[in-house]
Design a protein around this motif. Structure first.
Motif: not given
Length: 345
Positions: A66-67, A243-244, A249-254
């Motif tokens: 989460l941001r 799920s998170s 929000a997780a797109r920059p990591v993945v």
């Protein structure tokens, strides 16, 4: 953003969103940023991991990524019972490293401080280091032996992939390094290089099946994953523990994090998390949008096929290869423990 500012945001999140819960028993930092100085730069593809300790034996689904105030947090719940035994924490390779240094955010009962003092005192002792290496080895053996061949193919892939990747954790634990999740392969390569065992690294990549892949081919699979990821996010409804990780929000990591690995020359090291995310997307799609999942399945199967796996039989064969490799891996881990100047008797 500097790590210190990101940690400050995490501390504020705990104060605002966790502390008021009657079951709250404390919180601490975890993950790849533990040990980084406050003035270090937090990479855009990294988050700040927080564990919230709760009195609930069966806590609710973790908030996940989460941001908050410009910082990407990864928030997980941990039942207090998981850390009630000091020896259990020292033995559990995924827990002990979190208490090697002072990672505590909040400790209303004082229990976390006592635990941290005990773990930090004994963390580097040879007996406990070997116990944690053995814990990681058993995770590889037990989970590979438990692959459910009747499960959907994407679930079978996950059941093979993650214990195969724990081979890296055996080495990281032996070197007293953080058993990182997404970056486990480059971290394991660094350990093997530092201790004169770099010749083992191609075997780790062979067991994953990516040693022969070119950067162009991995880029192709990342583009296909991006399509699948972006199609999965808006239809996801069923909660899963991961799920998170499949959210905007997780797109920059993945996605962005995988691209950075490829661009830096670590394209083979990007494969682990690309395949993991592919399979997780299809787990969600099978539950929430099966027709869409079927339409996107060829790209996932092609990525897995590039690892030399096209069927359940291939998965089981590869699992057996990993199991046969474990004695050699264990000997390397023993050599690392014995050569590690920070390991004490």
């Amino acid at each position: 953003m500097q790590v210190g500012l990101a940690r400050s945001a995490a501390i504020q999140w705990v104060a605002l969103h966790a502390r008021a819960d009657a079951a709250f028993r404390g919180a601490y930092f975890s993950g790849s940023t533990v040990g980084l100085p406050d003035d270090a730069e937090l990479p855009p593809s990294s988050d700040i991991d927080i564990f919230v300790v709760t009195a609930h034996q069966d806590p609710p689904a973790k908030p996940g990524k989460l941001r908050f105030r410009g910082v990407l947090l990864e928030v997980s719940y941990l039942p207090r019972s998981e850390i009630a035994s000091l020896d259990h924490v020292l033995t559990a390779y995924h827990l002990a490293g979190n208490f090697r240094t002072d990672t505590i955010i909040d400790d209303p009962t004082g229990e976390l401080r006592g635990l941290q003092a005990h773990v930090s005192r004994h963390f580097a002792e040879r007996y406990w280091v070997r116990r944690r290496c053995l814990d990681a080895r058993h995770r590889v053996e037990n989970r590979l032996a438990a692959i459910d061949t009747s499960a959907p193919y994407h679930e079978q892939v996950l059941s093979w992939l993650f214990p195969t990747g724990v081979t890296c954790h055996v080495l990281l634990v032996a070197a007293l390094r953080n058993p990182t999740v997404r970056l486990r392969y480059p971290a394991a390569r660094e350990v093997l290089a530092d201790y004169g065992h770099l010749g083992l690294y191609p075997e780790l990549l062979d067991l994953l099946g990516c040693a022969h892949l070119t950067a162009d081919r991995v880029r192709h699979h990342l583009r296909e994953l991006t399509t699948t990821f972006d199609a999965t996010v808006p239809v996801a409804k069923t909660p899963f523990f991961f799920s998170s990780d499949i959210t905007s929000a997780a797109r920059p990591v993945v996605i962005d994090g995988s691209q950075r690995l490829i661009d830096s020359g670590d394209h083979r090291e990007a494969v682990f998390w690309i395949i993991a995310t592919f399979a997780r997307c299809h787990t969600i799609l099978a539950a929430d949008a099966p027709q869409l999942g079927e339409a996107l399945a060829p790209a996932f199967r092609a990525a897995v096929a590039d690892l030399g796996i096209s069927s359940t039989g291939d998965l089981i064969h590869r699992a057996r290869e990993v199991t046969r490799f474990l004695p050699r891996l264990w000997q390397t881990a023993e050599d690392i423990v014995n050569s590690n100047p920070d390991v004490t008797d």
